[in-house]
Write a protein that holds these residues in place. Sequence first.
Motif, PDB file in Angstrom:
ATOM      1  N   UNK A 269      -9.026  -7.837  -4.608  1.00  0.00           N
ATOM      2  CA  UNK A 269      -9.866  -6.639  -4.604  1.00  0.00           C
ATOM      3  C   UNK A 269     -10.257  -6.250  -3.185  1.00  0.00           C
ATOM      4  N   UNK A 270     -10.663  -7.236  -2.389  1.00  0.00           N
ATOM      5  CA  UNK A 270     -11.037  -6.956  -1.004  1.00  0.00           C
ATOM      6  C   UNK A 270      -9.846  -6.411  -0.225  1.00  0.00           C
ATOM      7  N   UNK A 271      -8.660  -6.962  -0.493  1.00  0.00           N
ATOM      8  CA  UNK A 271      -7.455  -6.521   0.205  1.00  0.00           C
ATOM      9  C   UNK A 271      -7.154  -5.059  -0.072  1.00  0.00           C
ATOM     10  N   UNK A 272      -7.117  -4.667  -1.335  1.00  0.00           N
ATOM     11  CA  UNK A 272      -6.742  -3.282  -1.639  1.00  0.00           C
ATOM     12  C   UNK A 272      -7.840  -2.306  -1.224  1.00  0.00           C
ATOM     13  N   UNK A 273      -9.089  -2.744  -1.230  1.00  0.00           N
ATOM     14  CA  UNK A 273     -10.165  -1.879  -0.728  1.00  0.00           C
ATOM     15  C   UNK A 273     -10.009  -1.653   0.770  1.00  0.00           C
ATOM     16  N   UNK A 274      -9.669  -2.711   1.496  1.00  0.00           N
ATOM     17  CA  UNK A 274      -9.443  -2.556   2.937  1.00  0.00           C
ATOM     18  C   UNK A 274      -8.253  -1.640   3.202  1.00  0.00           C
TER      19      UNK A 274
END
Length: 422
Positions: A269-274
């Motif tokens: 989730x953090x990856x795709x938000x970034x």
Amino acid sequence: MHKENDLKVIDVIEGIEGESLPETHIRTQAELARRERLEKTRRERDSLDDLNELAEFETRQSEIFLKDCKNIIRDNLSAGADVNWASLYNDKPYPPFVYKNPAPRYNLVAREKGVPQKRFFSELLFPSVKNARMQKENDAKAAYDLKTKQYEEGKEAGRATHEKERGVYLAGQSAYNSKVEELQLNFEKGDPAAVRSFARIALHGINLPDSINLYFDAAYLPGEKQLVIDCLLPAYYDLPRAVSYSYNKESGALVPAEMGEREYDAFYLDLIRQIALTAINTVINAIPGRLVERVGFNGWVENDKIGNTLETKACVITCDAARDVFAALDLLKCAPADCIRQLGGLTAKSMAGSDTVQPIVSAIPETDEAKRVPDNPEDGPKPPQYQPGEFKNVTKKLMGEMLEQIEKNLLQAARDKDDMVH
């Protein structure tokens, strides 16, 4: 002998074709560089015979990957700002002509022909010795003259080939630079195709871990001054989960220590938000406000439950931001989840492609609150759920003419990924 001079104005990779020649060139160069780095890592891995060393190597690679994923925003704050028109032109000169074959030398030829050294007393006493030496010298001189002639002929032939190749290169370079100039002119005029192409050029310059291979597309709405990014994200199950490796002597194999489900879910989730925030920031940095005042992002993943149609892509994250609103965010201090939430972004309940959220299609505010809810709310209406076979009809109704473009490019991206190295 001309291999190093046999340059190409642009390289070609099957499956990579942009809306403009400069876009094709930039995307190809980025992919070639990525493949070269992956190949370098593979060679280094293959060179290790000791399994303990291999475990240390794989652990380092995992640490680098996780660190790079954590710092995508930090590493790309200025992404797009350094994409200028001058950098797109090909001004690389063609290498000068260098003939690598060595020139003939008489001493070497004389040695090959067995010419003896001049011996005064022997030749004085025995004239036949002198005659034999002089005959061999004449033979050596004739051979040297022939080699010299062949050398000069070869050199001139090489020079002529070089000039021919240079002419082809310069003609191709001129044609390519004309396309850059044409793209720049159309971009300044606000031509939608040129704006889309330049946006993709900027987006493919984002610095990411080499094992993450993204595909970007863009739709431009000139009347609304909005650019919508469609990004084919890495699938939920495709990314490595290992944080370290150790060598098990009993099994004789490397054993990975992997993230748990919750930890990996938070990581993804953090990856795709970034990625979403970085993509929006890149476009805002690259394209002036007179052309783009609003940027949207749709993040898609593969959904292999059905056949090779648009329904195989599920939109799992969306975000839409006006330029001034996005500029007010402190991307370094604000957590990606908070930034997405402040922008009213959406994420699907499942990242595996079984759930979906409504993709952004225009800057017109939604009147149905059930269609736009805060990012991952604990309570509140859920994003619309689409069953296999329904997604295409729903998106057609929402997107109209834009759907055809998204469908075409996303299907092309799926075929591209099959040919690329992951």
